[in-house]
Design an enzyme around this catalytic site. Structure first.
Site, mmCIF file in Angstrom:
data_model
loop_
_atom_site.group_PDB
_atom_site.id
_atom_site.type_symbol
_atom_site.label_atom_id
_atom_site.label_comp_id
_atom_site.label_asym_id
_atom_site.label_seq_id
_atom_site.Cartn_x
_atom_site.Cartn_y
_atom_site.Cartn_z
ATOM 1 N N ASN A 60 31.237 6.682 -56.605
ATOM 2 C CA ASN A 60 30.330 6.754 -55.491
ATOM 3 C C ASN A 60 29.607 7.918 -55.309
ATOM 4 O O ASN A 60 28.806 7.699 -54.290
ATOM 5 C CB ASN A 60 31.391 6.165 -54.224
ATOM 6 N N CYS A 155 29.824 -6.148 -57.091
ATOM 7 C CA CYS A 155 30.800 -7.179 -57.070
ATOM 8 C C CYS A 155 30.706 -7.989 -55.661
ATOM 9 O O CYS A 155 30.185 -7.852 -54.770
ATOM 10 C CB CYS A 155 32.092 -6.203 -56.572
ATOM 11 N N ASP A 349 38.449 0.100 -50.323
ATOM 12 C CA ASP A 349 38.487 0.048 -51.867
ATOM 13 C C ASP A 349 39.999 0.731 -52.203
ATOM 14 O O ASP A 349 40.633 0.314 -53.173
ATOM 15 C CB ASP A 349 37.796 1.020 -52.522
#
Length: 476
Positions: A60, A155, A349
């Site tokens: 990220n 996603c 996450d």
């Protein structure tokens, strides 16, 4: 939050109602047949994972750092770049726009001397599986005066709209034209500093403002900004390039625009998401995994929860071969109640791999998801493997939540411990997919995991890492 007595009553009733559904799902092999490809991992579960693996630059952060190289007038160097799909996508997009990308050891060098316009069809081919292209807007508007952004992939865990991005770009002075091919942006009068407050501290929108404001004329003030470690590391990169950025208290970031930026030389922070995933794998399989490169400062919130569940960890602060060792101490795991949130809260996450470990904890664990509204889809597969997980529309927590009364099943209750058994699994998304893999490793018997190449988006060399940890898994 509902009283525990009422929650247990509802949970038991829902469990009985869904037992028949779970039985039917176990027999729905036809749904899997349409997804059968060479992209299959055969996992022989039931054995603890032991060993050592290494994490490199954070997914990220690395992709955003690559985009930032567009802003410089001289080459940039980025170390410890993981070999993952997102990096390949951004590299392809940079090369389409004339950036020369050179491999240098474990890193990449970006030369933006000849930035130019790319063909729309080629952009669409490269960008279909990633949401990164939206972050090209600001840098390309500064370099070329125009930008094209295709329909975005990523996603499917929630709406993840780009409204925040577009609203910010318009306030900077960009004109956005929507076409059947995507978005065409221009800035006929240049980009100018502005005051902007995010309705929600979105990581992507914060990155958008940073990458646009650094070369916009004047001062930009961003309120309700995201302050994740990856955001701070991106700010460090931009500061190395000559940007003037002040991070104030209360999620306020002030950016003073400059006329030009130079290249950077940067070593990114390690991937705390991947480190936590392997930590959860150690817990779920009763294993012992050392994650070299992991840093305590990036994972303090996770480590608190990991300890509360009953896991053990040990930090090695060596500058050369440091990391964190995670292991299951052998005692019974404990149920917990937690809520995901923006940093410094518990990362969304992190919750998916942790939920697999919570299926092995005694009692009822409660997880309230406040970041993405559709993040519990992966639990259906865990239930077919023997887990007992129910999802609810209620906000089972005290954190203010955007999804309350909006008909999203965004809270989960996990009853444990549950004995997991092998199943055929189809990976739904990146983090959910790794959670399925952890479940297959923890389950008794042989599972087939379909669509495992999706894991390559965020986990480098996961096949090799599985082998290094003694996992019994091979491509089917």
């Amino acid at each position: 939050m509902l009283p525990t007595r009422d929650l247990i009553h509802i949970f038991k009733a829902t469990t009985r109602r869904n037992e028949a559904i779970s039985q039917r799902k176990r027999g729905q092999e036809s749904a899997l047949e349409v997804r059968v490809t060479n992209d299959v991992l055969k996992v022989h579960g039931g054995a603890p994972l032991h060993g050592e693996i290494t994490v490199r630059g954070a997914k990220n952060l690395v992709s955003k750092a690559m985009v930032a190289a567009l802003l410089g007038d001289t080459p940039s160097r980025l170390a410890e770049v993981p070999r993952i799909r997102d990096v390949e996508v951004v590299r392809g997009l940079l090369e389409l726009h004339g950036v020369k990308v050179i491999e240098e050891g474990n890193g990449l060098v970006f030369d933006p001397a000849n930035v130019g316009t790319a063909e729309i069809d080629e952009i669409n081919v490269h960008a279909g599986s990633s949401r990164i292209p939206i972050l090209f807007c600001g840098p390309l508007l500064h370099r070329l005066g125009h930008a094209f952004i295709p329909d975005l992939g990523g996603c499917h865990i929630g709406d993840r709209p780009i409204d925040f991005h577009l609203a910010a770009l318009r306030q900077f002075g960009a004109i956005v034209d929507k076409t059947p091919q995507g978005l065409h942006l221009t800035a006929p009068n240049g980009l100018h500093g502005t005051k902007f407050e995010l309705p929600y501290p979105s990581v992507g929108a914060t990155e958008q403002v940073l990458l646009t404001a650094v070369r916009a004329e004047g001062v930009t003030e961003l309120r309700n900004a995201a302050v994740e470690p990856e955001i701070i590391d991106l700010i460090c990169i931009l500061q190395k390039m000559g940007a003037i950025i002040k991070v104030h208290t209360d999620r306020v970031i002030e950016i003073e625009g400059v006329t030009k930026l130079r290249g950077y030389n940067h070593r990114p922070i390690p991937d705390r998401l991947e480190a936590a995933s392997w930590a959860c794998a150690a817990l779920a399989t009763q294993g012992d995994i050392t994650v070299k490169g992991a840093r305590q400062v990036d994972m303090m919130t996770f480590l608190n929860v990991f300890t509360s569940v009953g896991g053990a960890f040990e930090v090695n602060d060596s500058p050369t071969d440091g990391g964190i060792r995670f292991w299951h101490p052998g005692s019974e795991l404990r149920a917990v109640a937690l809520e995901t949130d923006v940093h410094p809260g518990f990362m969304t996450d992190w919750q998916q791999p942790l939920v697999v470990a919570l299926t092995q904890a005694r009692g009822l664990s409660i997880v309230h998801e406040t970041v993405y509204e559709r993040r519990f889809g992966y639990t259906d597969a865990l239930n077919t493997m023997g887990a007992t997980i129910q999802v609810y529309r209620d906000c089972l927590g005290g954190t203010p939540c955007r999804f309350g009364r909006r008909n999203f099943k965004h809270s989960a209750v996990i009853a444990g411990p549950s004995k997991l058994h092998a199943a055929d699994l189809v990976i739904p998304d990146l983090r959910g997919g790794f959670s399925h893999l952890i479940a297959a490793l923890a389950a008794e018997g042989t599972s087939h995991v379909f669509g495992v190449n999706l894991i390559n988006r965020g986990y480098e060399d996961f096949d090799a890492k599985l082998a290094a940890l003694g996992a019994h898994a091979e491509r089917a």
